[in-house]
Design an enzyme around this catalytic site. Structure first.
Site, PDB file in Angstrom:
ATOM      1  N   ASP A 177      12.084  21.823   7.513  1.00  0.00           N
ATOM      2  CA  ASP A 177      11.755  23.226   7.721  1.00  0.00           C
ATOM      3  C   ASP A 177      13.012  24.078   7.528  1.00  0.00           C
ATOM      4  O   ASP A 177      14.027  23.838   8.187  1.00  0.00           O
ATOM      5  CB  ASP A 177      11.222  23.404   9.142  1.00  0.00           C
ATOM      6  CG  ASP A 177      10.611  24.778   9.390  1.00  0.00           C
ATOM      7  OD1 ASP A 177      10.980  25.723   8.675  1.00  0.00           O
ATOM      8  OD2 ASP A 177       9.765  24.903  10.291  1.00  0.00           O
ATOM      9  N   GLU A 235       5.771  16.719  -0.552  1.00  0.00           N
ATOM     10  CA  GLU A 235       6.518  17.951  -0.836  1.00  0.00           C
ATOM     11  C   GLU A 235       7.278  17.842  -2.150  1.00  0.00           C
ATOM     12  O   GLU A 235       7.299  18.776  -2.961  1.00  0.00           O
ATOM     13  CB  GLU A 235       7.484  18.265   0.309  1.00  0.00           C
ATOM     14  CG  GLU A 235       6.829  18.834   1.541  1.00  0.00           C
ATOM     15  CD  GLU A 235       6.220  20.205   1.269  1.00  0.00           C
ATOM     16  OE1 GLU A 235       6.817  20.996   0.533  1.00  0.00           O
ATOM     17  OE2 GLU A 235       5.130  20.478   1.806  1.00  0.00           O
TER      18      GLU A 235
END
Length: 255
Positions: free
Chosen positions: A152, A229
């Protein structure tokens, strides 16, 4: 494992859990309180729950086999799955804060073990907050590799303290990494990539791998391809930013 024909959360064709039943927010607040069991110390980690093939019972007092790889914020487990067959005798664990995601990884591993007898016995997952409980899971100098893939970014400056790579947390990572152990980081956010690289560059217990070492390390090749991702970034022709550093001995330990 649940029967795939009865439990609709499993694919009939592959026998694997279906992600749509385990979707969660992209990230969680690592500073918030969550409720899950935390071992009092690394000696309280029950290896038989994670690796029954290697530890048939909870009595592991005479065993020297320990977890060596940790995937921090492992997501849906793609890196673990890829590393498992590359290093079949190395115990590794994914650490994930989101409960639905960690449950998916657990079911995925169990399904792969059933479908591939003898394989994927060396990987597992635990729901935990790695920013708080790393020392509860690993002893000093236990790990040889730590992975931080697409963490993050916490864009707002006031939230930078939530970033999983920071000077303070690198002290903890250096504690659980053996000398010569490696930290792998990758992101598609340039500012975060610069941040992680700067933190590692400025820490006295880490040094960058050489270009030749990066080219020959099989784990480096997985950083941008093994995770959901990473595959998403590749499909969109996005750019990634890596920082791969080695744990070195403290200057006062060098003779």
């Amino acid at each position: 494992m649940p029967e795939t024909g009865i439990n609709s959360t499993f694919s009939k064709s592959t026998g694997l859990p279906r992600k749509r039943f385990y979707r969660a927010r992209a990230h969680s607040n690592p500073l918030s309180d969550s409720h899950f069991p935390v071992p009092l110390s690394p000696s309280h980690v029950d290896y038989s729950l994670h690796y029954p093939h290697f530890f048939p019972s909870s009595d592991q007092a005479d065993s020297s086999k320990k977890i060596k790889f940790a995937d921090i914020g492992c997501g849906f487990g793609g890196l673990l799955i890829s590393l498992s067959t590359l290093f079949p005798e190395t115990l590794m664990i994914g650490m994930e804060l989101r409960d639905k995601v960690s449950e998916y990884v657990k079911e995925r591993i169990l399904s792969l073990r059933v479908a591939n007898p003898g394989q994927y016995q060396n990987i597992s997952v635990v729901r935990t907050n790695s920013m708080k409980y790393i020392p509860n899971h690993f002893e000093k100098a236990q790990l040889s590799k730590m992975f931080f893939l697409f963490p993050d970014p916490h864009f707002k400056e006031k939230n930078h303290r939530r970033r999983v790579i920071s000077p303070f947390l690198l002290d903890e990572y250096a504690f659980v990494l053996e000398v010569g152990g490696i930290i792998y980081t990758i992101t598609d956010v340039e500012e975060l990539g610069d941040w992680m690289k700067t933190c590692l560059e400025n820490h006295p217990l880490f040094e960058p791998l050489t270009e030749k070492e990066l080219e020959t390390d099989p784990a480096v090749k997985l950083l941008s391809s093994a995770t959901e991702e990473g595959q998403k970034v590749a499909r969109n022709d996005g750019q990634t930013f890596q920082a791969v550093y080695r744990r070195i001995a403290a200057s006062d330990q060098i003779s």
